[in-house]
Design a protein around this motif. Structure first.
Motif, mmCIF file in Angstrom:
data_model
loop_
_atom_site.group_PDB
_atom_site.id
_atom_site.type_symbol
_atom_site.label_atom_id
_atom_site.label_comp_id
_atom_site.label_asym_id
_atom_site.label_seq_id
_atom_site.Cartn_x
_atom_site.Cartn_y
_atom_site.Cartn_z
ATOM 1 N N ARG A 30 21.875 11.916 49.935
ATOM 2 C CA ARG A 30 22.107 11.345 48.601
ATOM 3 C C ARG A 30 20.971 11.680 47.645
ATOM 4 N N VAL A 31 19.734 11.651 48.161
ATOM 5 C CA VAL A 31 18.575 11.996 47.333
ATOM 6 C C VAL A 31 18.674 13.457 46.896
ATOM 7 N N ALA A 32 18.996 14.340 47.829
ATOM 8 C CA ALA A 32 19.120 15.769 47.502
ATOM 9 C C ALA A 32 20.225 15.988 46.470
ATOM 10 N N ALA A 33 21.352 15.318 46.651
ATOM 11 C CA ALA A 33 22.467 15.450 45.696
ATOM 12 C C ALA A 33 22.060 14.940 44.322
ATOM 13 N N ALA A 34 21.353 13.835 44.276
ATOM 14 C CA ALA A 34 20.910 13.277 42.994
ATOM 15 C C ALA A 34 19.996 14.250 42.267
ATOM 16 N N MET A 35 19.109 14.912 43.006
ATOM 17 C CA MET A 35 18.164 15.828 42.378
ATOM 18 C C MET A 35 18.812 17.152 41.958
ATOM 19 N N GLU A 36 20.067 17.381 42.369
ATOM 20 C CA GLU A 36 20.799 18.549 41.888
ATOM 21 C C GLU A 36 21.442 18.291 40.529
ATOM 22 N N ASN A 37 21.495 17.028 40.116
ATOM 23 C CA ASN A 37 22.038 16.676 38.800
ATOM 24 C C ASN A 37 20.951 16.943 37.760
ATOM 25 N N PRO A 38 21.186 17.901 36.836
ATOM 26 C CA PRO A 38 20.133 18.271 35.882
ATOM 27 C C PRO A 38 19.659 17.116 35.001
ATOM 28 N N ASN A 39 20.570 16.249 34.571
ATOM 29 C CA ASN A 39 20.176 15.117 33.720
ATOM 30 C C ASN A 39 19.290 14.135 34.482
ATOM 31 N N LEU A 40 19.700 13.813 35.688
ATOM 32 C CA LEU A 40 18.934 12.890 36.522
ATOM 33 C C LEU A 40 17.575 13.497 36.877
ATOM 34 N N CYS A 41 17.578 14.777 37.193
ATOM 35 C CA CYS A 41 16.346 15.474 37.537
ATOM 36 C C CYS A 41 15.357 15.437 36.362
ATOM 37 N N GLU A 42 15.851 15.615 35.167
ATOM 38 C CA GLU A 42 15.000 15.584 33.977
ATOM 39 C C GLU A 42 14.368 14.201 33.778
ATOM 40 N N ILE A 43 15.166 13.156 33.986
ATOM 41 C CA ILE A 43 14.639 11.788 33.846
ATOM 42 C C ILE A 43 13.557 11.535 34.897
ATOM 43 N N VAL A 44 13.811 11.938 36.132
ATOM 44 C CA VAL A 44 12.824 11.756 37.200
ATOM 45 C C VAL A 44 11.531 12.488 36.841
ATOM 46 N N GLU A 45 11.656 13.726 36.360
ATOM 47 C CA GLU A 45 10.460 14.504 35.982
ATOM 48 C C GLU A 45 9.655 13.791 34.897
ATOM 49 N N GLN A 46 10.341 13.237 33.910
ATOM 50 C CA GLN A 46 9.659 12.520 32.833
ATOM 51 C C GLN A 46 8.896 11.306 33.375
ATOM 52 N N CYS A 47 9.478 10.655 34.379
ATOM 53 C CA CYS A 47 8.855 9.442 34.933
ATOM 54 C C CYS A 47 7.672 9.766 35.849
ATOM 55 N N VAL A 48 7.769 10.872 36.611
ATOM 56 C CA VAL A 48 6.726 11.144 37.611
ATOM 57 C C VAL A 48 5.607 12.058 37.117
ATOM 58 N N THR A 49 5.808 12.750 36.002
ATOM 59 C CA THR A 49 4.785 13.643 35.493
ATOM 60 C C THR A 49 3.578 12.850 34.995
ATOM 61 N N GLU A 50 2.414 13.294 35.396
ATOM 62 C CA GLU A 50 1.176 12.611 35.012
ATOM 63 C C GLU A 50 0.974 12.718 33.496
ATOM 64 N N PRO A 51 0.560 11.636 32.855
ATOM 65 C CA PRO A 51 0.270 11.696 31.419
ATOM 66 C C PRO A 51 -0.972 12.558 31.174
ATOM 67 N N ASP A 52 -1.009 13.201 30.041
ATOM 68 C CA ASP A 52 -2.155 14.075 29.717
ATOM 69 C C ASP A 52 -3.387 13.279 29.364
#
Length: 119
Positions: A97-119
């Motif tokens: 389920r995690v792998a399938a979720a990360m194949e969704n481009p919209n969901l993947c983008e949200i996850v990236e925004q949340c986990v990326t370290e602030p500058d």
């Protein structure tokens, strides 16, 4: 330290600032030579939080990317803190389920925004 900077999907705060994750919610146990079990129990801000699964996904992705040692990862909602905790716990601990979720481009983008370290 790895998960304290993950940002909430809805708010400008980190999960630590919102007390969704705290140091006491993290357990690390040695399960073999150079292998560890990491258990995270997070507490959504409200019992019907619609983004609890997404928060769990962010925790999993960030830890998978950043842990420098071999590990088994278990992520749970703190007992009694969410109306559908059992279903969410199953979802965020199911590799397929995690792998399938990360194949969704919209969901993947949200996850990236949340986990990326602030500058």
């Amino acid at each position: 330290d790895i998960i304290r900077t993950i940002r909430d999907p809805e708010k400008p705060n980190t999960l630590e600032e919102l007390e969704v994750v705290t140091e006491s919610c993290v357990q690390v146990q040695e399960i073999g030579e150079d292998e560890y079990l990491v258990i995270i129990r997070f507490t959504p801000t409200v019992p019907h939080c619609s983004l609890a699964t997404l928060i769990g996904l962010c925790l999993r992705i960030k830890l998978q990317r950043c842990l420098p040692f071999r590990h088994k990862l278990e992520i749970y909602i703190s007992e009694g803190t969410h109306s559908t905790e059992e279903d969410i716990n199953k979802q965020i601990n199911d590799k397929e389920r995690v792998a399938a979720a990360m194949e969704n481009p919209n969901l993947c983008e949200i996850v990236e925004q949340c986990v990326t370290e602030p500058d």
